[in-house]
Scaffold this active site. Structure first.
Site, short mmCIF file in Angstrom:
data_model
loop_
_atom_site.label_atom_id
_atom_site.label_comp_id
_atom_site.label_asym_id
_atom_site.label_seq_id
_atom_site.Cartn_x
_atom_site.Cartn_y
_atom_site.Cartn_z
N VAL A 87 38.38 48.49 28.17
CA VAL A 87 37.88 47.33 27.43
C VAL A 87 37.06 46.43 28.37
CG1 VAL A 87 38.50 45.31 26.05
CG2 VAL A 87 39.84 47.43 25.85
N LYS A 88 35.80 46.22 27.97
CA LYS A 88 34.89 45.42 28.79
C LYS A 88 34.96 43.97 28.33
CE LYS A 88 30.34 46.43 30.75
NZ LYS A 88 29.06 47.08 30.46
N VAL A 89 35.27 43.09 29.28
CA VAL A 89 35.53 41.68 28.96
C VAL A 89 34.62 40.79 29.80
CG1 VAL A 89 37.34 39.89 29.03
CG2 VAL A 89 37.96 42.27 28.54
#
Ligand code: G3P
Length: 218
Positions: A87-89
């Site tokens: 998951v890219k945050v």
């Protein structure tokens, strides 16, 4: 150093994978939009297809929410698509809080939009799996992207941080070489930059000569 490809284009992912050097894929909302993918189902299916294409490689899928609850909810849904989803945050206050939440709940993360060593320290403290300094965009604004990779690499090594440095926003083949030299764990690159590593005129001249000489004994 691991090689990721920075695209949502299936043909390019396939080409890099067939080269036998691909370890994963990174995407972002701009790259997804470029492929004309629209709607939750289409987005989820596209991520699933990418994961299956690179079988075993990490695939970064970026959240669009900017508040803690939204990032967590979106991240959980993205992580449920496939075990290889990371998951890219974004590097914002609620993003850092969400990184900590994902770390504690066994969801792997890539902290994106990182432009300073301070931001990279925060990402590591929050337990991010990867941190993504955007070296090309730093160079575009006349700062030194490679220097940032070297600085983060030194800090992580001194401090014993486990977060992997994922050099992003690569513009050319030389960036890849310099990132390897500066201590990046991963380089995520456009296909052209990866293929640029192949090029050397002496290779072409040498091969032409070998093939010419081979005719003499074939
Ligand atoms: O995926 C993030 C990053 O690689 C973006 O690159 O070329 O838009 O600066 P670029």
């Amino acid at each position: 150093m691991k090689f990721f490809i920075d695209t949502a284009n299936l043909a390019q992912i396939k080409e890099a994978h067939e080269l036998g050097i691909l370890d994963g894929v990174t995407t972002n909302p701009s790259l997804m939009a470029k492929e004309g993918i629209k709607g939750t189902d289409a987005v989820q299916n596209h991520y699933k297809t990418i994961c299956e294409l690179v079988d075993g490689g990490d695939v970064s899928a970026e959240v669009i929410s900017t508040d803690f609850d939204g990032i967590v909810e979106e991240g959980k849904k993205l992580a449920a698509i496939h075990p290889n989803i990371v998951v890219k945050v974004p590097m914002i206050k609620d993003g850092v809080k969400a990184l900590r939440w994902f770390t504690e709940n066994g969801i792997r993360t890539n902290c994106t939009l990182v432009f300073s060593a301070g931001q990279a320290i925060l990402a590591a403290k929050a337990g991010a799996t990867y941190v993504s300094p955007f070296i090309g965009r730093i160079d575009d604004s006349s700062w030194d992207g490679i220097e940032l990779i070297a600085q983060i690499s030194q800090i992580y090594s001194i401090q014993g941080f486990k977060t992997e440095i994922l050099a992003a926003s690569i513009r050319n083949a030389l960036h890849i070489v310099k990132c390897a030299e500066a201590g990046a764990d991963v380089c995520t690159c456009p296909l052209d930059s990866i293929l640029g590593l192949l090029k050397h005129p002496l290779t072409d001249i040498g091969l032409a000569k070998f093939l010419e000489d081979a005719k003499k004994f074939a």
